[in-house]
Design a protein around this motif. Structure first.
Motif, PDB file in Angstrom:
ATOM      1  N   SER A 130       0.829  -1.207   0.000  1.00 39.68           N
ATOM      2  CA  SER A 130       0.000   0.000   0.000  1.00 39.68           C
ATOM      3  C   SER A 130       0.859   1.251   0.000  1.00 39.68           C
ATOM      4  O   SER A 130       0.565   2.225  -0.693  1.00 39.68           O
ATOM      5  N   PHE A 152       0.723   0.006  -4.593  1.00 38.86           N
ATOM      6  CA  PHE A 152       0.086  -1.183  -5.152  1.00 38.86           C
ATOM      7  C   PHE A 152      -1.263  -1.420  -4.477  1.00 38.86           C
ATOM      8  O   PHE A 152      -1.440  -2.369  -3.709  1.00 38.86           O
ATOM      9  N   GLU A 153      -2.221  -0.554  -4.765  1.00 36.44           N
ATOM     10  CA  GLU A 153      -3.584  -0.677  -4.268  1.00 36.44           C
ATOM     11  C   GLU A 153      -4.558  -0.219  -5.349  1.00 36.44           C
ATOM     12  O   GLU A 153      -4.184   0.505  -6.276  1.00 36.44           O
ATOM     13  N   VAL A 154      -5.829  -0.690  -5.235  1.00 31.16           N
ATOM     14  CA  VAL A 154      -6.837  -0.416  -6.254  1.00 31.16           C
ATOM     15  C   VAL A 154      -7.267   1.043  -6.164  1.00 31.16           C
ATOM     16  O   VAL A 154      -7.861   1.467  -5.177  1.00 31.16           O
ATOM     17  N   GLN A 184     -14.118  -3.371  -3.817  1.00 30.17           N
ATOM     18  CA  GLN A 184     -12.707  -3.746  -3.740  1.00 30.17           C
ATOM     19  C   GLN A 184     -11.781  -2.531  -3.770  1.00 30.17           C
ATOM     20  O   GLN A 184     -10.570  -2.671  -3.734  1.00 30.17           O
ATOM     21  N   MET A 211      -3.293  -4.699  -3.860  1.00 25.87           N
ATOM     22  CA  MET A 211      -3.349  -5.705  -4.912  1.00 25.87           C
ATOM     23  C   MET A 211      -3.048  -7.129  -4.424  1.00 25.87           C
ATOM     24  O   MET A 211      -3.723  -8.066  -4.818  1.00 25.87           O
ATOM     25  N   LEU A 262      -6.176  -8.799  -2.923  1.00 25.73           N
ATOM     26  CA  LEU A 262      -7.416  -8.734  -3.691  1.00 25.73           C
ATOM     27  C   LEU A 262      -7.831 -10.144  -4.126  1.00 25.73           C
ATOM     28  O   LEU A 262      -7.071 -10.865  -4.774  1.00 25.73           O
ATOM     29  N   ARG A 306      -5.490  -7.868 -12.718  1.00 27.24           N
ATOM     30  CA  ARG A 306      -4.778  -6.734 -12.134  1.00 27.24           C
ATOM     31  C   ARG A 306      -3.892  -6.092 -13.199  1.00 27.24           C
ATOM     32  O   ARG A 306      -3.244  -6.792 -13.974  1.00 27.24           O
ATOM     33  N   LEU A 314      -1.009  -3.662 -12.759  1.00 32.59           N
ATOM     34  CA  LEU A 314      -0.199  -2.971 -11.760  1.00 32.59           C
ATOM     35  C   LEU A 314       0.250  -1.599 -12.248  1.00 32.59           C
ATOM     36  O   LEU A 314       0.436  -1.396 -13.438  1.00 32.59           O
ATOM     37  N   ASP A 325      -2.068   0.046  -9.926  1.00 32.10           N
ATOM     38  CA  ASP A 325      -3.262   0.481  -9.204  1.00 32.10           C
ATOM     39  C   ASP A 325      -4.563   0.311  -9.982  1.00 32.10           C
ATOM     40  O   ASP A 325      -5.583   0.885  -9.610  1.00 32.10           O
ATOM     41  N   THR A 326      -4.589  -0.464 -11.057  1.00 32.57           N
ATOM     42  CA  THR A 326      -5.771  -0.566 -11.907  1.00 32.57           C
ATOM     43  C   THR A 326      -6.326  -1.980 -11.889  1.00 32.57           C
ATOM     44  O   THR A 326      -5.579  -2.953 -11.980  1.00 32.57           O
ATOM     45  N   LEU A 327      -7.667  -2.060 -11.801  1.00 30.33           N
ATOM     46  CA  LEU A 327      -8.365  -3.335 -11.867  1.00 30.33           C
ATOM     47  C   LEU A 327      -9.174  -3.354 -13.167  1.00 30.33           C
ATOM     48  O   LEU A 327      -9.996  -2.472 -13.411  1.00 30.33           O
TER      49      LEU A 327
END
Length: 337
Positions: free
Chosen positions: A88, A92-94, A117, A122, A125, A147, A149, A151-153
């Motif tokens: 985080s 590395f988070e959504v 989410q 990530m 998740l 994922r 990377l 920060d995008t889903l």
């Protein structure tokens, strides 16, 4: 001359016992060595390889034991939490969600599932659980979550295709080619789609599609299909004419194909016939609106005309008799004179 005498030496019995023990140990060693040599000859490994295997088993057991002790102490959970915190902090988070493949359905419903989410790191998740939640949406036939990377889903969706409209309890519901319900619609949105009705009609959509494929020329003309008595179909065309088909998959397909041929020759659709009954294999029954009344009126008119003709004939006969009576009287009087 002095003589030295040593004490504490072995006696004869002790020496004999020691000699016997030594012989037994030597014999046991020989027997054990022979047994090990025999076993080694049967095992398809060299002594060095066997040593490595034993060492691997020992090290593996030690690792399992260490992991068990660490799990009981809560070290894996702590390590996971620390890893998540580190991810985080490094970004590395959504933070962004990208949805692809949505054309007909309400895209906000997907975001409602995915945004739960948001702001999660990530590594933690649960992609599989999120996919299962998306598959619960009525329009989603399949979905893939990945994922991107850091920060995008990314959510790729395969939508279901609306095939018909189900009319039930006064409501209209879009369904796909398998009969799966999609969403409730208004009559305006249902315009142009095939309307199904009847108890259990949604489960018979694949069979209906197969039936209509038997006569592709008629398929665009079919506006409604009613599943009658859980055993057969009534088709209503865009001309509002109704075709009653027989029971059975093969029988109904044969009847529909026969009707298509008759329509190609005699132009049945758009004519005066309101309904066609093909439930009998020998013949087809046609109903023309008002024809029964017209026949009754014609029969009544014919009966009235016949009655009027008979009455007129009777009246003419009476008139003839009445006109002939004075002439007879005059003739009789003249004869008397």
């Amino acid at each position: 001359m002095a003589q030295t005498i040593r004490r504490g030496g072995k006696g004869v019995r002790r020496a004999a016992a020691a000699s016997s023990t030594k012989r037994k140990v030597t014999a046991a060693r020989r027997q054990t060595g022979s047994l090990l040599d025999s076993v080694m000859r049967w095992i398809p490994f060299s002594e060095e390889t066997l040593h490595r295997i034993l060492m691997t088993l020992i090290l593996g057991g030690a690792a399992v034991l260490a992991w068990t002790v660490a799990s009981m102490a809560g070290l894996p959970t702590l390590a996971e939490a620390e890893t998540a915190l580190l991810a985080s902090r490094t970004g590395f988070e959504v933070k962004r969600v990208e949805v692809r493949g949505v054309n007909r359905m309400n895209e906000l419903k997907i975001y409602e599932k995915v945004l739960g989410q948001r702001d999660q790191v990530m590594p933690r998740l649960d992609i599989a659980a999120l996919r299962e939640e998306l598959l619960q949406l009525s329009w989603v036939k399949d979905a893939r979550v990945s994922r991107q990377l850091p920060d995008t889903l990314v959510v790729d969706v395969i939508e279901r295709n609306p095939n018909a409209v189900l009319r039930k309890d006064g409501k209209l519901t879009l369904i796909d080619e398998t009969g799966h319900p999609l969403e409730a619609v208004s009559p305006e949105r249902a315009r142009g789609l095939l309307v199904l009705s009847g108890n259990g009609a949604e489960a018979k959509v694949p069979d209906l599609i197969h039936l209509l494929d038997a006569a592709p020329a008629l398929r665009p003309q079919v506006a409604e299909a009613e599943w009658i008595g859980k055993r057969r179909w009534n088709l209503t065309f865009k001309t509002r004419q109704v075709l009653a088909l027989p029971e059975g998959e093969d029988q109904s397909a044969s009847a529909l194909l026969t009707f298509a041929r008759m329509d190609g020759v005699d132009r049945l659709l758009g004519g005066k016939v309101a309904s066609f009954d093909m439930r009998s294999a020998e013949r087809i029954y046609m109903r023309v609106p008002g024809r029964a009344d017209a026949l009754a009126a014609a029969a009544h008119a014919e009966a009235t005309a016949q009655a009027d003709a008979a009455a007129a004939k009777t009246e003419n006969a009476r008139a003839s008799v009445a006109s002939a009576a004075p002439a007879k009287a005059s003739a009789a009087k003249t004869a008397q004179n």
